[in-house]
Write a protein that holds these residues in place. Structure first.
Motif, PDB file in Angstrom:
ATOM      1  N   GLY A  45      30.848  28.311  84.863  1.00 55.62           N
ATOM      2  CA  GLY A  45      29.464  28.229  84.409  1.00 55.62           C
ATOM      3  C   GLY A  45      29.123  29.202  83.295  1.00 55.62           C
ATOM      4  N   ALA A  46      30.120  29.558  82.474  1.00 54.44           N
ATOM      5  CA  ALA A  46      29.891  30.530  81.399  1.00 54.44           C
ATOM      6  C   ALA A  46      29.187  29.867  80.221  1.00 54.44           C
ATOM      7  CB  ALA A  46      31.224  31.126  80.938  1.00 54.44           C
ATOM      8  N   ASN A  47      28.340  30.633  79.564  1.00 55.78           N
ATOM      9  CA  ASN A  47      27.612  30.128  78.402  1.00 55.78           C
ATOM     10  C   ASN A  47      28.213  30.747  77.139  1.00 55.78           C
ATOM     11  OD1 ASN A  47      25.690  28.838  76.831  1.00 55.78           O
ATOM     12  ND2 ASN A  47      24.152  30.453  77.125  1.00 55.78           N
ATOM     13  N   TYR A  48      29.434  30.339  76.811  1.00 56.24           N
ATOM     14  CA  TYR A  48      30.131  30.897  75.662  1.00 56.24           C
ATOM     15  C   TYR A  48      29.712  30.199  74.373  1.00 56.24           C
ATOM     16  CZ  TYR A  48      33.376  33.268  78.845  1.00 56.24           C
ATOM     17  OH  TYR A  48      33.929  34.079  79.802  1.00 56.24           O
ATOM     18  N   ASN A  49      29.592  30.983  73.301  1.00 55.67           N
ATOM     19  CA  ASN A  49      29.342  30.386  71.990  1.00 55.67           C
ATOM     20  C   ASN A  49      30.671  29.998  71.353  1.00 55.67           C
ATOM     21  OD1 ASN A  49      30.480  32.760  70.882  1.00 55.67           O
ATOM     22  ND2 ASN A  49      28.461  33.754  70.807  1.00 55.67           N
ATOM     23  N   ALA A  50      30.592  29.444  70.148  1.00 54.33           N
ATOM     24  CA  ALA A  50      31.799  28.944  69.475  1.00 54.33           C
ATOM     25  C   ALA A  50      32.807  30.067  69.214  1.00 54.33           C
ATOM     26  CB  ALA A  50      31.413  28.260  68.161  1.00 54.33           C
ATOM     27  N   GLU A  51      32.303  31.270  68.882  1.00 55.39           N
ATOM     28  CA  GLU A  51      33.204  32.397  68.607  1.00 55.39           C
ATOM     29  C   GLU A  51      33.928  32.836  69.879  1.00 55.39           C
ATOM     30  OE1 GLU A  51      33.138  36.960  66.777  1.00 55.39           O
ATOM     31  OE2 GLU A  51      31.278  35.818  66.980  1.00 55.39           O
ATOM     32  N   ASP A  52      33.214  32.877  71.006  1.00 58.22           N
ATOM     33  CA  ASP A  52      33.826  33.240  72.282  1.00 58.22           C
ATOM     34  C   ASP A  52      34.949  32.274  72.647  1.00 58.22           C
ATOM     35  OD1 ASP A  52      32.230  35.454  72.747  1.00 58.22           O
ATOM     36  OD2 ASP A  52      30.709  34.305  73.831  1.00 58.22           O
ATOM     37  N   ILE A  53      34.677  30.992  72.464  1.00 62.39           N
ATOM     38  CA  ILE A  53      35.676  29.976  72.814  1.00 62.39           C
ATOM     39  C   ILE A  53      36.899  30.106  71.915  1.00 62.39           C
ATOM     40  CG2 ILE A  53      36.138  27.497  72.898  1.00 62.39           C
ATOM     41  CD1 ILE A  53      33.181  27.108  73.659  1.00 62.39           C
ATOM     42  N   SER A  54      36.658  30.348  70.633  1.00 58.17           N
ATOM     43  CA  SER A  54      37.773  30.533  69.693  1.00 58.17           C
ATOM     44  C   SER A  54      38.614  31.756  70.070  1.00 58.17           C
ATOM     45  CB  SER A  54      37.234  30.684  68.280  1.00 58.17           C
ATOM     46  OG  SER A  54      38.277  30.972  67.368  1.00 58.17           O
ATOM     47  N   ASN A  55      37.930  32.851  70.440  1.00 57.69           N
ATOM     48  CA  ASN A  55      38.645  34.067  70.833  1.00 57.69           C
ATOM     49  C   ASN A  55      39.448  33.852  72.112  1.00 57.69           C
ATOM     50  OD1 ASN A  55      37.542  35.402  68.662  1.00 57.69           O
ATOM     51  ND2 ASN A  55      35.948  36.435  69.840  1.00 57.69           N
ATOM     52  N   LEU A  56      38.848  33.119  73.051  1.00 61.25           N
ATOM     53  CA  LEU A  56      39.535  32.851  74.307  1.00 61.25           C
ATOM     54  C   LEU A  56      40.793  32.013  74.080  1.00 61.25           C
ATOM     55  CD1 LEU A  56      39.605  33.069  77.367  1.00 61.25           C
ATOM     56  CD2 LEU A  56      38.022  31.153  77.491  1.00 61.25           C
ATOM     57  N   LYS A  57      40.699  31.036  73.215  1.00 66.70           N
ATOM     58  CA  LYS A  57      41.861  30.197  72.923  1.00 66.70           C
ATOM     59  C   LYS A  57      42.950  30.991  72.219  1.00 66.70           C
ATOM     60  CE  LYS A  57      39.501  25.735  72.963  1.00 66.70           C
ATOM     61  NZ  LYS A  57      39.114  24.521  72.222  1.00 66.70           N
ATOM     62  N   ARG A  58      42.538  31.941  71.355  1.00 61.16           N
ATOM     63  CA  ARG A  58      43.546  32.774  70.694  1.00 61.16           C
ATOM     64  C   ARG A  58      44.214  33.698  71.721  1.00 61.16           C
ATOM     65  NH1 ARG A  58      47.847  33.244  68.321  1.00 61.16           N
ATOM     66  NH2 ARG A  58      48.286  35.270  67.367  1.00 61.16           N
ATOM     67  N   CYS A  59      43.421  34.207  72.671  1.00 65.49           N
ATOM     68  CA  CYS A  59      44.001  35.030  73.742  1.00 65.49           C
ATOM     69  C   CYS A  59      45.036  34.244  74.530  1.00 65.49           C
ATOM     70  CB  CYS A  59      42.899  35.519  74.686  1.00 65.49           C
ATOM     71  SG  CYS A  59      41.918  36.884  74.040  1.00 65.49           S
ATOM     72  N   ASP A  60      44.750  32.968  74.764  1.00 63.64           N
ATOM     73  CA  ASP A  60      45.683  32.143  75.510  1.00 63.64           C
ATOM     74  C   ASP A  60      47.005  31.983  74.755  1.00 63.64           C
ATOM     75  OD1 ASP A  60      46.069  30.644  77.918  1.00 63.64           O
ATOM     76  OD2 ASP A  60      46.020  28.825  76.706  1.00 63.64           O
ATOM     77  N   GLU A  61      46.925  31.843  73.452  1.00 68.31           N
ATOM     78  CA  GLU A  61      48.132  31.751  72.635  1.00 68.31           C
ATOM     79  C   GLU A  61      48.916  33.060  72.662  1.00 68.31           C
ATOM     80  OE1 GLU A  61      46.598  30.768  68.824  1.00 68.31           O
ATOM     81  OE2 GLU A  61      46.107  28.679  69.324  1.00 68.31           O
ATOM     82  N   ILE A  62      48.180  34.184  72.572  1.00 67.66           N
ATOM     83  CA  ILE A  62      48.830  35.504  72.606  1.00 67.66           C
ATOM     84  C   ILE A  62      49.501  35.724  73.948  1.00 67.66           C
ATOM     85  CG2 ILE A  62      48.411  38.003  72.541  1.00 67.66           C
ATOM     86  CD1 ILE A  62      46.048  37.393  70.630  1.00 67.66           C
ATOM     87  N   LEU A  63      48.822  35.304  75.022  1.00 63.11           N
ATOM     88  CA  LEU A  63      49.379  35.465  76.361  1.00 63.11           C
ATOM     89  C   LEU A  63      50.710  34.725  76.494  1.00 63.11           C
ATOM     90  CD1 LEU A  63      49.256  36.306  79.332  1.00 63.11           C
ATOM     91  CD2 LEU A  63      47.779  34.328  79.747  1.00 63.11           C
ATOM     92  N   ALA A  64      50.764  33.502  75.976  1.00 58.52           N
ATOM     93  CA  ALA A  64      51.994  32.713  76.054  1.00 58.52           C
ATOM     94  C   ALA A  64      53.131  33.392  75.291  1.00 58.52           C
ATOM     95  CB  ALA A  64      51.743  31.305  75.511  1.00 58.52           C
ATOM     96  N   GLN A  65      52.807  33.905  74.091  1.00 56.97           N
ATOM     97  CA  GLN A  65      53.833  34.584  73.283  1.00 56.97           C
ATOM     98  C   GLN A  65      54.285  35.879  73.950  1.00 56.97           C
ATOM     99  OE1 GLN A  65      52.730  34.826  69.008  1.00 56.97           O
ATOM    100  NE2 GLN A  65      51.167  33.300  69.492  1.00 56.97           N
ATOM    101  N   GLY A  66      53.324  36.648  74.469  1.00 57.73           N
ATOM    102  CA  GLY A  66      53.658  37.919  75.108  1.00 57.73           C
ATOM    103  C   GLY A  66      54.482  37.725  76.365  1.00 57.73           C
ATOM    104  N   THR A  67      54.118  36.709  77.158  1.00 60.53           N
ATOM    105  CA  THR A  67      54.865  36.433  78.378  1.00 60.53           C
ATOM    106  C   THR A  67      56.298  36.052  78.065  1.00 60.53           C
ATOM    107  OG1 THR A  67      52.853  35.695  79.497  1.00 60.53           O
ATOM    108  CG2 THR A  67      54.951  34.984  80.448  1.00 60.53           C
TER     109      THR A  67
END
Length: 401
Positions: A45-67
């Protein structure tokens, strides 16, 4: 620095740039339920704006690379002698995030406080051979393979040496253990971590029992802290194995005090309640001198011979140890344990200890009402109890009301 570590550090810096604390709520669904980021955002139920969503998706990519970097270089990470890195990427890299979440409140503390505690070194002159033999008896060297088994013993050895050399700095030790826990959880090495933590539990138990005040108190705090971390990990493992003994590791796991307790009480209590079994008030602080007096006098007299380490574990409410009381010594043994109970100052701790001993040693017989038998003709102790009565008086324990 190796090339892969440089890459990892670069990813970590970028991660910190984009990551927000409330993203952790997304990961509870993202990794456990294997759903998309957009679906996870809707679930919380988070109310994220477009920048938050973009940052979250980039974090997901970083997580995959780091793992991937961590997993590809896991052997080097475990075996290197340097301090093990700790960061949020590593903590989140476990696909079974529910296991990592048991440690979501595991935070490092400021080590500069260590210099203000005036803590003294305590004795750590105890080896790991007994624990090694126990692991071999459970065939864990075969279960894990010779190389992994040796790596675990080497890791346990390094941690024990670190504690021995730094035990006047309790926060430093705690932070180092947090790094170890986080690394092993992140790499899905629960077997390895449970064996290491169980070794530390048994090693620090010996340290606590064989030190004098005030060093004894510091050793007790470390022992208790390790028990608390282990309880959460053991509970997580218990959920994953569904109480089924499928291999030699499971046999070992359910032979531990925490493993047995979780198995017996998981249907009754939450993890928070189970964690309380190793709260300070649940581990009676029985005086070492009193234990020695009783053991030296009573072992192989009131009961069949038992190693002192097993006797101490029994006093610490470990029901894997039993006491075989000799014929006609039941009453005198009850008097001995009544005196031990009276030595426990905290009323809550004493009550729980009495209930444990009543059940595990005396088959639910109330030993707290026991007295030495008297000869009614002379109103004194019977002949057989005269010598024993002087020993009881020598214990110097006054009944607690």
């Amino acid at each position: 620095m190796e090339n892969w570590k440089e890459q990892y550090n670069q990813l970590e810096c970028e991660w910190k740039k984009y990551y927000k604390d409330d993203f952790a709520e997304v990961y509870k669904y993202l990794l456990e339920d294997n759903i998309s980021i957009d679906e996870a955002i809707i679930k919380i139920g988070a109310n994220y704006n477009a920048e938050d969503i973009s940052n979250l998706k980039r974090c997901d990519e970083i997580l995959a690379q780091g793992t991937k970097l961590v997993m590809d270089n896991s052997e080097e990470l475990i075996n290197e002698g340097n301090a093990i890195m700790y960061d949020l990427i590593l903590a989140l890299s476990n696909e079974k995030i529910k296991k990592t979440l048991f440690f979501e409140n595991l935070k490092k503390e400021d080590e500069s406080f260590d210099d203000l505690f005036m803590s003294n070194n305590y004795k750590c002159e105890y080896g790991l051979y007994t624990y090694y033999r126990k692991l071999k008896e459970h065939k864990l060297d075969v279960f894990l393979g010779t190389e992994d088994f040796k790596n675990i013993i080497e890791t346990l050895n390094k941690v024990c040496i670190f504690i021995k050399e730094n035990n006047q700095h309790p926060i430093k030790i705690q932070n180092q253990l947090i790094e170890l826990i986080t690394l092993y959880i992140g790499m899905r090495l629960e077997y390895h971590l449970i064996i290491v933590l169980q070794g530390l539990i048994e090693w620090t138990e010996k340290i606590y029992e064989n030190n004098n005040e005030p060093e004894k108190e510091n050793a007790f705090e470390l022992h208790t802290w390790i028990l608390k971390q282990a309880t959460r990990l053991y509970y997580s493992y218990y959920l994953s194995c569904s109480n089924q003994i499928e291999n030699d590791f499971d046999v070992f796991f359910f032979s531990t005090m925490i493993g047995r307790y979780i198995k017996e009480h998981s249907d009754e209590y939450s993890i928070e309640s189970i964690e309380n079994i190793i709260d300070d008030n649940n581990i009676p602080k029985i005086d070492k001198t009193l234990i020695r007096k009783i053991y030296n006098k009573c072992n192989n007299n009131q009961w069949n011979s038992i190693p002192i380490d097993d006797f101490i574990r029994l006093l610490n409410c470990d029901n894997s140890r039993t006491l075989s009381i000799k014929k006609d010594e039941f009453n005198r043994t009850k008097v001995v344990f009544k005196n031990i109970a009276n030595s426990i100052k905290d009323k809550g701790s004493r009550k729980k200890w009495i209930e444990f001993i009543k059940k595990e040693v005396f088959n639910n017989v109330d030993f707290m009402k026991a007295t030495l038998r008297t000869d009614t003709s002379c109103e004194g102790y019977s002949q057989i109890d005269i010598n024993f009565s002087s020993f009881i008086a020598d214990l110097g324990v006054s009944p607690n009301k």
